[in-house]
Design a protein around this motif. Structure first.
Motif, PDB file in Angstrom:
ATOM      1  N   CYS A  90       0.826  -1.219   0.000  1.00 51.40           N
ATOM      2  CA  CYS A  90       0.000   0.000   0.000  1.00 51.40           C
ATOM      3  C   CYS A  90       0.857   1.265   0.000  1.00 51.40           C
ATOM      4  O   CYS A  90       0.419   2.319  -0.450  1.00 51.40           O
ATOM      5  CB  CYS A  90      -0.949   0.024   1.182  1.00 51.40           C
ATOM      6  SG  CYS A  90      -2.292  -1.160   1.000  1.00 51.40           S
ATOM      7  N   MET A  91       2.074   1.174   0.526  1.00 52.16           N
ATOM      8  CA  MET A  91       2.934   2.362   0.550  1.00 52.16           C
ATOM      9  C   MET A  91       3.425   2.709  -0.850  1.00 52.16           C
ATOM     10  O   MET A  91       3.654   3.872  -1.159  1.00 52.16           O
ATOM     11  CB  MET A  91       4.147   2.120   1.463  1.00 52.16           C
ATOM     12  CG  MET A  91       4.936   3.368   1.809  1.00 52.16           C
ATOM     13  SD  MET A  91       4.145   4.354   3.094  1.00 52.16           S
ATOM     14  CE  MET A  91       3.464   5.675   2.186  1.00 52.16           C
ATOM     15  N   GLU A  98      -6.064   5.574  -3.637  1.00 46.66           N
ATOM     16  CA  GLU A  98      -5.020   4.919  -2.844  1.00 46.66           C
ATOM     17  C   GLU A  98      -5.589   4.352  -1.553  1.00 46.66           C
ATOM     18  O   GLU A  98      -6.678   4.719  -1.111  1.00 46.66           O
ATOM     19  CB  GLU A  98      -3.878   5.894  -2.523  1.00 46.66           C
ATOM     20  CG  GLU A  98      -4.316   7.056  -1.656  1.00 46.66           C
ATOM     21  CD  GLU A  98      -3.153   7.716  -0.921  1.00 46.66           C
ATOM     22  OE1 GLU A  98      -2.055   7.144  -0.846  1.00 46.66           O
ATOM     23  OE2 GLU A  98      -3.379   8.817  -0.379  1.00 46.66           O
ATOM     24  N   VAL A  99      -4.805   3.451  -0.964  1.00 42.39           N
ATOM     25  CA  VAL A  99      -5.154   2.841   0.312  1.00 42.39           C
ATOM     26  C   VAL A  99      -4.094   3.288   1.314  1.00 42.39           C
ATOM     27  O   VAL A  99      -2.902   3.162   1.052  1.00 42.39           O
ATOM     28  CB  VAL A  99      -5.155   1.299   0.200  1.00 42.39           C
ATOM     29  CG1 VAL A  99      -5.473   0.662   1.548  1.00 42.39           C
ATOM     30  CG2 VAL A  99      -6.151   0.841  -0.861  1.00 42.39           C
ATOM     31  N   ASN A 100      -4.532   3.844   2.444  1.00 49.16           N
ATOM     32  CA  ASN A 100      -3.593   4.284   3.484  1.00 49.16           C
ATOM     33  C   ASN A 100      -3.744   3.360   4.676  1.00 49.16           C
ATOM     34  O   ASN A 100      -4.808   3.306   5.293  1.00 49.16           O
ATOM     35  CB  ASN A 100      -3.886   5.731   3.857  1.00 49.16           C
ATOM     36  CG  ASN A 100      -3.628   6.663   2.679  1.00 49.16           C
ATOM     37  OD1 ASN A 100      -2.490   6.852   2.260  1.00 49.16           O
ATOM     38  ND2 ASN A 100      -4.687   7.218   2.113  1.00 49.16           N
TER      39      ASN A 100
HETATM   40  K     K Z   1      -0.748   4.852   0.405  1.00 46.74           K
END
Ligand code: K
Ligand code: ADP
Ligand code: MG
Ligand code: MG
Length: 339
Positions: free
Chosen positions: A119-120, A300-302
């Motif tokens: 995810c980063m 995006e996914v945080n």
């Molecule tokens: K992210």
């Protein structure tokens, strides 16, 4: 017996201060009869501060330096029941600290090494999500050696996406190093900036027109729940660093005023993404919604979203009936749940 929690905050990324304010919120909200929380602040140089210096850093809002490579007593399973790595960005949210805690054998809040790392990296995350049919804007990868040796190829690939386009370091957050590029002449400086911050850069087509920005919280491990959908509104051209962190520049709307089908689709895609990316505990999944055309893209996914009492993630769950203290308590439980 009280659960002993080690709260890690600060860290080396541009989100050091944000992390410390999230930590202050968590410290203030955890029921003291159920938890004993020890904050350990990681300085901007990546060193772990002892208790008194950590306390001082929490009060002053930042720790520039000091501390040790790692506090041995902090990273030992005997000392704590759960670690809450409330760190954002590289060296905290990206699987590095998660790897250390996994080796130490201490349960921790949030995604493990794989989910955190993927995810980063915006390009890795997009590749995984593309493979399960999640809608996303068109994008291209460029690497630093390529930019050094064959800049023209990078320029051509970017140009093929059309203008305006976004140039972003693949592994950052808080909009640091992101440029909205309106014309070919501005591409080179945007790429120089992004490559000064990361070896990997993502080139992204812009949505057709300024998108609406929708965010949803996911909570759980193997059978996660999605929160109501929220929207961020702001006047700036995009949600840049200044807009994110200047009081009054952006406002949160929960629930988002969107058609019911759109909200349902956002929540469904968020769960799909959370599972495909092997996330755990929590994540905030962000979307672009182009009202005119009905297009919806996952942005995006945080895996460790902002976590102050007024941040989007806790606010989304508050709208679903979870108090901040309930939410943190649940996250601690999820950390020790068998998976
Ligand atoms: K992210
Ligand atoms: P970060 O991880 O730093 O938050 P994002 O990828 O979320 O980076 O980008 C930051 C902001 O830039 C977004 O919230 C949005 O306002 C804008 N943005 C990024 N990519 C696009 C895009 N492809 N189309 C339109 N706006 C974009
Ligand atoms: Mg991000
Ligand atoms: Mg973002």
């Amino acid at each position: 017996v009280k659960k002993r929690i080690l709260l890690l905050a600060g860290g080396q990324s541009g989100e050091h201060e944000v992390s410390l304010s999230s930590a202050r919120s968590v410290l203030g909200a955890l029921p003291q009869d159920r938890f004993s929380v020890t904050p350990v602040v990681i300085s901007k140089q990546g060193r772990w501060l002892p208790a008194s210096a950590s306390q001082q850093a929490l009060e002053s809002g930042a720790a520039e330096e000091g501390g040790e490579l790692m506090l041995h007593e902090a990273a030992r399973a005997e000392g704590y029941d759960v670690v809450f790595p409330l760190l954002h960005g590289p060296m905290g949210e990206d699987g590095t600290v998660q790897g250390l805690l996994t080796l130490a054998g201490i349960p921790f809040v949030g995604s493990g090494v794989l989910g955190s790392a993927v995810c980063m990296d915006k390009i890795m995350a997009k590749a995984v999500l593309a493979s399960c049919g999640v809608p996303q804007v068109a994008y291209q990868l460029a690497t630093r050696p390529e930019w050094r040796e064959e800049p023209q190829r990078v320029i051509e690939r970017a140009t093929a996406l059309g203008f305006p386009l976004f140039v972003k370091p693949a592994n950052l957050g808080s909009s640091v190093g992101i440029s909205k590029v309106r014309a070919a002449g501005d591409l080179s400086s945007a790429l120089d900036l992004a490559f000064s911050l990361d070896r990997r850069v993502i080139l992204e087509a812009m949505t057709r027109g300024k998108p609406r920005e929708l965010e949803v919280g996911v909570l759980g491990n193997d059978t996660p729940l999605a929160s109501p959908v929220g929207e961020l509104r702001f006047d700036a051209e995009f949600y840049d660093y200044h807009t994110k962190y200047t009081e009054g520049e952006a406002s949160m709307h929960i629930p988002a005023d969107v058609p019911r089908e759109v909200a349902a689709r956002v929540r469904e895609l968020a769960i799909t993404a959370f599972q495909a990316l092997d996330c755990a505990g929590l994540a905030r999944v962000d979307f672009f919604y182009v009202e005119e055309s009905g297009e919806l893209y996952l942005n995006e996914v945080n895996t460790m979203p902002g976590f102050t009492t007024t941040s989007m993630y806790p606010k989304l769950w508050e709208a679903a009936g979870w108090s901040y203290a309930d939410l943190v308590t649940r996250l601690v439980e999820l950390a020790t749940e068998e998976r």
